[in-house]
Design a protein around this motif. Sequence first.
Motif, short mmCIF file in Angstrom:
data_model
loop_
_atom_site.label_atom_id
_atom_site.label_comp_id
_atom_site.label_asym_id
_atom_site.label_seq_id
_atom_site.Cartn_x
_atom_site.Cartn_y
_atom_site.Cartn_z
N ILE A 213 0.83 -1.20 0.00
CA ILE A 213 0.00 0.00 0.00
C ILE A 213 0.87 1.26 0.00
CG2 ILE A 213 -0.25 0.09 2.51
CD1 ILE A 213 -2.87 1.07 -0.15
N ASP A 214 2.03 1.20 0.65
CA ASP A 214 2.95 2.34 0.62
C ASP A 214 3.38 2.65 -0.82
OD1 ASP A 214 2.91 2.87 3.30
OD2 ASP A 214 4.75 1.79 3.76
N ASP A 215 3.76 1.60 -1.56
CA ASP A 215 4.22 1.82 -2.94
C ASP A 215 3.07 2.25 -3.85
OD1 ASP A 215 6.88 1.41 -2.54
OD2 ASP A 215 6.98 -0.55 -3.50
N ALA A 216 1.90 1.67 -3.66
CA ALA A 216 0.75 2.05 -4.49
C ALA A 216 0.42 3.53 -4.28
CB ALA A 216 -0.46 1.18 -4.16
N CYS A 217 0.45 3.97 -3.03
CA CYS A 217 0.17 5.38 -2.73
C CYS A 217 1.24 6.29 -3.33
CB CYS A 217 0.08 5.59 -1.23
SG CYS A 217 -1.45 4.95 -0.50
N LYS A 218 2.49 5.84 -3.31
CA LYS A 218 3.56 6.64 -3.90
C LYS A 218 3.34 6.81 -5.40
CE LYS A 218 7.52 8.84 -3.77
NZ LYS A 218 7.64 10.13 -3.07
N ALA A 219 2.95 5.73 -6.08
CA ALA A 219 2.68 5.81 -7.52
C ALA A 219 1.54 6.78 -7.80
CB ALA A 219 2.35 4.42 -8.07
N ILE A 220 0.51 6.74 -6.97
CA ILE A 220 -0.63 7.64 -7.15
C ILE A 220 -0.21 9.08 -6.86
CG2 ILE A 220 -2.91 8.25 -6.26
CD1 ILE A 220 -3.27 5.22 -5.67
#
Length: 669
Positions: A213-220
């Motif tokens: 979820i950390d990486d997904a949020c960073k991409a967003i």
Amino acid sequence: MAAIVLTVQPIAAKDNALSYNLRRACEEAENGNSQSAIEYIEKELSDNPKNGYAYMLVASIYMENSKYGYARSATESALKYLPKKDKETRSDMYLTRGELLAIERDTIGAYADLATAIQLNPSNEEAYETRAKLLYMQGRYDESDADYRTILSLNPGGVAGRMGLGRNFLFRKDYDKAIEQFDVVLTLYPDLSDGYLKRAQAYLFKGDYLNAIDDACKAIEIDSNENALYLISDFPKEQLPLVVTKLKGMAVKNPYDVKWWCLIGLIYTDKKMYTGAIEAFQKAFDIDAYSVYLEMISECYQEIGDYAKALEYVNQALLMNPDDLDLISTKGNILGESGDIDGAIAEWTNYIERSPDSFWGYYRRGFFEDNDNRTDAALEDYNMSIMLQPDYTYAYHGKGDMLMRKGQAEEAMEAYRKVVELDTVPNNYSCAMYALLALGEKDKAVDFMNRVIENDSTYCGNYYDAACFYSRIGDLDKSLSNLRTSFEKGFRRFHHVRSDDDLELMRQADGFKTLIEEYERKIPNASEDQNTDNPEKSERVEIPFTPDGGCVSVKCAINDLPLTFIFDTGASIVSLSQIEANFMLKNGYLKREDFVGSGRFVDANGDVSEGTIVNLRNVDFGGLKLNNVRASVVRNQKAPLLLGQSVLGRLGSIEIDNSGKKLIITHTR
């Protein structure tokens, strides 16, 4: 147009004395003017029909515009006329033809051309990458790896090689090795959103939900990566608290960025947790007052079965955007589901008047006329829907039912047969089971109904269809059982259940009334869940205005600075000219942290750039106080200050009293 530019540059480098037409074609292609470039190339080929470089440019332009047949013809001509000694350019053309052959699913030919491209130019990274992707799509991961490693040897600091290797490891389910590759990519390119997306996928599949979820949020956060948005919806339901907590943290970190609350709302909606979705969409609306968030809130209330609140929010959205067909259709459906059939028909008539060539408007109006026994009107609308969309099965089914009511059995059978002809694959939108039943093919109808549910056993509508189906054939136990299952899975259209003629027989059965009452009691009333201790109150506020040409101007204080704005219901947000923005910044009415959108930073002279989005901390409009309102800065120094929907949409109902020269606002607080 990057692909065209890359093609143009080597053409220009071949000969500094290019013909006028080809030089102009290169210029037009670089500027994105494809049609103009083609016209110059045609002139060039008229003078020099064997110019291989001209054909090369044509192929590139057609590839960029997905006109693959034209591109293929141009590629063949380019390969025919390009000089044999120009191996690099011929390599690019074999690469292009290889890509075209892959599109045509001629993989043998594609591999042959890609091999030739590499043989002619062993440094052609794009040829290796194209072949590696093709090998990956065929599951030939080891061979694909070899090409990606060659790319790495040619360009150790590039992205393509490591991203490709990481993706291959990901699909082998070797998640740790995939993560290693993406780690290196992100070390080299820390702002590459796709790197975070792919690593998030690896973490998710590995079960490391926190890092995922950390990486997904960073991409967003980097560029609103669309695939990352979809990835978040793939998290298991039991991880929902973690996901929402992380997204709320991002919302706190970026208080003026609406996408985090919108994403929370969409996730809650997907999980049928409508009260949480309503709260999230309301917070999104408080940041950016767009009608779409009100529409989402309205649809959540509709799913809950709170039609009064659903109608309230869709009406508020329509005040902001009265011509929006989605809003008009939503209101029509809400009115119909709440039992106001006349209102529903009126709204769908409004829809049809604004979009007279839409089959959907006629079908939905016909549906409500059908349910109110307005047989002739419904039949007319079903026929018009069929004329506009000849393959829409439900219109034929409705037509068949209306003809049966009128005693025109032979014509009805023809309509039912058309349903069976068109609806061959059982899915959530099927109605062939009803048509088969009407045609006397009961066994086939039962089998089709069973396959509809097998196709998607999670969709509540399929069980409601089954309840209707079994009521039609008189199996009331199965009808009641499927109706209960539909309620358990979220079906909330209780007025429709009470009036649907398909359930006429079942409504006489023991347990029908008790079942509906049981589930009506179970439904959480979202309007009661919110602000129960502080019930909403409406107040009426009158604000004087001054005529200003064809507009009206009103006084409004921004961060305690008195200003005069043009009242503009067509503007999306508040609009400031650079003069006002610069004055407010230099005199303390705006702070640097208030700049939240693109071009958010002031220049070296302390002036605000055009296109900047600012957050207005306090807006006082006739005593109505709003916090955190978006505004845009426009380039024109003399542009008027416009009061748009980012304020107006949050105020409530607005009337203009021209004779009294005042705005009348009915505000809910």
